[in-house]
Design a protein around this motif. Structure first.
Motif, PDB file in Angstrom:
ATOM      1  N   ALA A  64       0.828  -1.204   0.000  1.00 14.96           N
ATOM      2  CA  ALA A  64       0.000   0.000   0.000  1.00 14.96           C
ATOM      3  C   ALA A  64       0.869   1.263   0.000  1.00 14.96           C
ATOM      4  O   ALA A  64       0.546   2.255  -0.667  1.00 14.96           O
ATOM      5  CB  ALA A  64      -0.923   0.002   1.223  1.00 14.96           C
ATOM      6  N   VAL A  65       1.967   1.222   0.727  1.00 13.07           N
ATOM      7  CA  VAL A  65       2.883   2.369   0.774  1.00 13.07           C
ATOM      8  C   VAL A  65       3.502   2.608  -0.600  1.00 13.07           C
ATOM      9  O   VAL A  65       3.555   3.746  -1.092  1.00 13.07           O
ATOM     10  CB  VAL A  65       3.987   2.121   1.828  1.00 13.07           C
ATOM     11  N   LEU A  66       3.960   1.546  -1.243  1.00 10.68           N
ATOM     12  CA  LEU A  66       4.554   1.680  -2.577  1.00 10.68           C
ATOM     13  C   LEU A  66       3.524   2.155  -3.588  1.00 10.68           C
ATOM     14  O   LEU A  66       3.823   2.993  -4.452  1.00 10.68           O
ATOM     15  CB  LEU A  66       5.147   0.342  -3.016  1.00 10.68           C
ATOM     16  N   ARG A  67       2.308   1.657  -3.494  1.00  7.00           N
ATOM     17  CA  ARG A  67       1.240   2.081  -4.401  1.00  7.00           C
ATOM     18  C   ARG A  67       0.964   3.571  -4.258  1.00  7.00           C
ATOM     19  O   ARG A  67       0.654   4.271  -5.239  1.00  7.00           O
ATOM     20  CB  ARG A  67      -0.037   1.286  -4.111  1.00  7.00           C
ATOM     21  N   SER A  68       1.113   4.073  -3.039  1.00  2.98           N
ATOM     22  CA  SER A  68       0.846   5.487  -2.769  1.00  2.98           C
ATOM     23  C   SER A  68       1.995   6.398  -3.187  1.00  2.98           C
ATOM     24  O   SER A  68       1.864   7.624  -3.155  1.00  2.98           O
ATOM     25  CB  SER A  68       0.563   5.695  -1.274  1.00  2.98           C
ATOM     26  N   GLY A  69       3.140   5.794  -3.535  1.00  2.00           N
ATOM     27  CA  GLY A  69       4.285   6.584  -3.960  1.00  2.00           C
ATOM     28  C   GLY A  69       4.976   7.311  -2.822  1.00  2.00           C
ATOM     29  O   GLY A  69       5.672   8.308  -3.039  1.00  2.00           O
TER      30      GLY A  69
ATOM     31  N   PRO B 152       8.695   8.383   7.634  1.00  2.00           N
ATOM     32  CA  PRO B 152       7.926   7.505   8.518  1.00  2.00           C
ATOM     33  C   PRO B 152       6.536   8.029   8.861  1.00  2.00           C
ATOM     34  O   PRO B 152       5.603   7.242   9.035  1.00  2.00           O
ATOM     35  CB  PRO B 152       8.803   7.396   9.771  1.00  2.00           C
ATOM     36  N   ALA B 153       6.374   9.349   8.941  1.00  2.00           N
ATOM     37  CA  ALA B 153       5.066   9.903   9.293  1.00  2.00           C
ATOM     38  C   ALA B 153       4.027   9.591   8.219  1.00  2.00           C
ATOM     39  O   ALA B 153       2.886   9.199   8.518  1.00  2.00           O
ATOM     40  CB  ALA B 153       5.173  11.415   9.496  1.00  2.00           C
ATOM     41  N   THR B 154       4.403   9.740   6.961  1.00  2.00           N
ATOM     42  CA  THR B 154       3.469   9.461   5.876  1.00  2.00           C
ATOM     43  C   THR B 154       3.244   7.967   5.715  1.00  2.00           C
ATOM     44  O   THR B 154       2.130   7.524   5.409  1.00  2.00           O
ATOM     45  CB  THR B 154       3.987  10.070   4.559  1.00  2.00           C
ATOM     46  N   ILE B 155       4.287   7.172   5.940  1.00  2.00           N
ATOM     47  CA  ILE B 155       4.132   5.718   5.915  1.00  2.00           C
ATOM     48  C   ILE B 155       3.104   5.297   6.964  1.00  2.00           C
ATOM     49  O   ILE B 155       2.217   4.477   6.701  1.00  2.00           O
ATOM     50  CB  ILE B 155       5.478   5.017   6.169  1.00  2.00           C
TER      51      ILE B 155
ATOM     52  N   VAL C 225       9.174   1.152  11.016  1.00  3.37           N
ATOM     53  CA  VAL C 225       8.493   2.359  11.468  1.00  3.37           C
ATOM     54  C   VAL C 225       7.695   2.034  12.735  1.00  3.37           C
ATOM     55  O   VAL C 225       6.801   1.183  12.707  1.00  3.37           O
ATOM     56  CB  VAL C 225       7.554   2.911  10.376  1.00  3.37           C
ATOM     57  N   PRO C 226       7.998   2.676  13.868  1.00  2.00           N
ATOM     58  CA  PRO C 226       7.347   2.332  15.137  1.00  2.00           C
ATOM     59  C   PRO C 226       5.821   2.360  15.083  1.00  2.00           C
ATOM     60  O   PRO C 226       5.167   1.471  15.639  1.00  2.00           O
ATOM     61  CB  PRO C 226       7.893   3.387  16.104  1.00  2.00           C
ATOM     62  N   ALA C 227       5.245   3.352  14.421  1.00  2.00           N
ATOM     63  CA  ALA C 227       3.784   3.462  14.364  1.00  2.00           C
ATOM     64  C   ALA C 227       3.169   2.302  13.590  1.00  2.00           C
ATOM     65  O   ALA C 227       2.064   1.841  13.919  1.00  2.00           O
ATOM     66  CB  ALA C 227       3.374   4.790  13.739  1.00  2.00           C
ATOM     67  N   VAL C 228       3.872   1.821  12.568  1.00  2.00           N
ATOM     68  CA  VAL C 228       3.387   0.670  11.799  1.00  2.00           C
ATOM     69  C   VAL C 228       3.421  -0.576  12.669  1.00  2.00           C
ATOM     70  O   VAL C 228       2.468  -1.362  12.703  1.00  2.00           O
ATOM     71  CB  VAL C 228       4.229   0.455  10.527  1.00  2.00           C
ATOM     72  N   ARG C 229       4.498  -0.759  13.401  1.00  2.00           N
ATOM     73  CA  ARG C 229       4.618  -1.931  14.270  1.00  2.00           C
ATOM     74  C   ARG C 229       3.535  -1.905  15.349  1.00  2.00           C
ATOM     75  O   ARG C 229       2.913  -2.929  15.652  1.00  2.00           O
ATOM     76  CB  ARG C 229       6.004  -2.005  14.908  1.00  2.00           C
TER      77      ARG C 229
END
Length: 225
Positions: free
Chosen positions: A47-52, A58-61, A107-111
């Motif tokens: 999803a991150v790669l699709r969003s470019g 890390p904040a946008t991820i 990325v801490p928020a993703v984890r």
């Protein structure tokens, strides 16, 4: 074979150690659910790669991760992942996702987001086999059985290159980079839980590993007879 109503098996280990195949076989043998946490990180990476999004942002991820509609199937015979309604089972195994997943997973928020989701899935299941890199230490520290599945670097590279029809040496180098990134990240690095059983599958077949794990569960009284 009977499994107690509530049973959590945590399977950790590096890439190419056989975690997915062994965990699915074990879950099927136990009549349990199966959760591939690595695929969750891969789906977010897709999803991150699709969003470019810049992998250094890390904040946008984290924003993308929080907004994606991630659906997870836990049937060991047919594990399935979709993101925003799109089937991503094949896409998340591609080289682009593979090369980016360690950065996204760090990325801490993703984890935090995915660990909470993983714990919810575990809590809702009766018996479940969960595989990943931080299961025994972080996601399910109270698991009934913790196994750290490993194999020699050459054997792991051979298995992975056989799966994807790639050069063994190039695969070995890619796995070494992935192992280094996963084991040295600041948040929830890949490591062996103090109470985990270490199984080296270099010289073992899949059935032998699964049988060993079932015997470990029997010894704990989780599986009878």
């Amino acid at each position: 074979m009977t499994v107690v109503a509530r049973c959590v098996v945590a399977v950790d280990g590096p890439s190419g150690s056989g975690k997915s195949t062994v965990s699915r076989r074990l879950a099927a043998a136990l009549g349990a659910a199966y959760l591939d946490t690595g695929a969750m990180y891969r789906a977010i990476t897709w999803a991150v790669l699709r969003s470019g999004v810049d992998l250094g942002d890390p904040a946008t991820i984290a924003k993308v991760a929080g907004e994606v509609d991630l659906r997870i199937g836990t049937d060991p015979a047919h594990p399935h992942f979709s993101a925003d309604g799109e089937d991503v089972d094949a896409a998340i195994r591609g080289p682009e996702v593979t090369s980016a997943v360690s950065a996204v997973a760090a990325v801490p928020a993703v984890r935090e987001l995915l660990v909470n989701r993983q714990r919810d899935i575990i809590a809702a299941a009766g018996a479940i086999v969960v595989e990943g890199r931080d299961i025994g230490q972080v996601v399910a520290p109270d698991a009934d059985l913790k196994v750290y599945l490993t194999a020699s670097a050459l054997e792991r590279a051979r298995r992975r290159s056989s799966e994807h029809d790639t050069d063994v040496q190039a695969t070995a180098e890619a796995l070494a980079r992935r192992d280094h990134l996963d084991s040295t990240r600041k948040i929830d690095p890949l490591q062996i839980a103090p109470d985990a059983v270490v199984l080296d599958s270099t010289e073992l077949g899949i059935d032998e590993v699964v049988s060993t794990m079932i015997e470990l569960l029997r010894a704990k009284g989780v599986v009878t007879p």
